[in-house]
Design an enzyme around this catalytic site. Structure first.
Site, mmCIF file in Angstrom:
data_model
loop_
_atom_site.group_PDB
_atom_site.id
_atom_site.type_symbol
_atom_site.label_atom_id
_atom_site.label_comp_id
_atom_site.label_asym_id
_atom_site.label_seq_id
_atom_site.Cartn_x
_atom_site.Cartn_y
_atom_site.Cartn_z
ATOM 1 N N GLU A 113 0.734 -1.138 0.060
ATOM 2 C CA GLU A 113 0.068 0.150 -0.097
ATOM 3 C C GLU A 113 1.059 1.112 0.024
ATOM 4 O OE1 GLU A 113 -3.860 1.508 2.487
ATOM 5 O OE2 GLU A 113 -2.320 0.607 3.572
ATOM 6 N N GLU A 210 -7.791 12.532 3.041
ATOM 7 C CA GLU A 210 -7.974 11.371 4.265
ATOM 8 C C GLU A 210 -7.975 12.213 5.403
ATOM 9 O OE1 GLU A 210 -6.174 7.443 5.885
ATOM 10 O OE2 GLU A 210 -5.624 7.997 3.763
#
Length: 228
Positions: A113, A210
């Site tokens: 990721e 985010e």
């Protein structure tokens, strides 16, 4: 160019230790519990308590407002096919509390990721970050960190995997009126030189806003970002 000593000093100031963000904060589609099925040009996910609102506005533009409570978080952004390319972004990113403005995606074999973090108010890693080095890309200075997630959600279900983070040095972080250019190949190549290769690109990558709660620190803010 920022010296390595200065960068390491900055890095130590940035890392708040083993602070834990919400364990599921990895980008689910709000309508699905599968990371694989959320790989579309628009990513929109929330968890926990708070007020979160994000809209895709077309032409690579999206906007968000957020005010999170304990345990609350969100991820939203515009995506496209992953790979070695240049991504441009511009707009407003006015964040308070934990969260990032970043390019985000996954690879397989190995399962990675990855984040290229351009802006933030408070950095709050889900797991402790380990500094691996520093490099420059398109005139910007970045720190490269890795972290490991053990038995956490991934695009292949619950897995143990590594996270890669390119993070602009504190003096160059983008907040308020923002714009920039990210040459992803520069980051992938730099990571490889430090001994951390990526795998085959999986699904899309996204330019995301985010935000998440971190203990008593709660996220609030607005963003309007256009990517191309």
């Amino acid at each position: 160019m920022v010296s390595f000593t200065t960068i390491v000093t900055t890095a130590l100031a940035l890392i708040p230790g083993a602070i834990t963000a919400p364990s599921g904060l990895v980008g689910y589609n709000i309508h699905s519990n599968s990371l694989e099925t959320r790989q579309t040009p628009w990513q929109w996910w929330t968890e926990g308590q708070g007020q979160f609102s994000c809209q895709q506005q077309g032409g690579g533009k999206y906007s968000c407002t957020w005010s999170g409570k304990a345990g609350g978080g969100m991820v939203a952004g515009t995506g496209w096919g992953a790979g070695r390319k240049t991504v441009k972004y511009a707009g407003q990113y006015n964040a308070k509390g934990p969260g990032y403005l970043s390019l985000y995606g996954w690879t397989r074999n190995p399962l990675i990721e990855y984040y290229i973090v351009e802006g933030w108010d408070v950095l709050a890693p889900g797991e402790p970050w380990t500094l691996r080095g520093n490099f420059t890309s398109e005139g910007g200075n970045y720190l490269f960190y890795t972290a490991q997630r053990v038995n956490k959600p991934s695009i292949d279900g619950t897995r143990t995997f590594t996270q890669y983070f390119s993070v602009r040095v504190d003096a160059e972080r983008r907040i308020g009126e923002v714009s920039g250019s990210i040459n992803t190949a520069n980051h992938f190549d730099a990571w490889s030189k430090f001994g951390y290769k990526i795998g085959g690109f999986a699904g899309s990558m996204f330019m995301v806003t985010e935000a998440f709660a971190n203990g008593t620190k709660l996220p609030t803010g607005t963003s309007t970002i256009t990517v191309s």
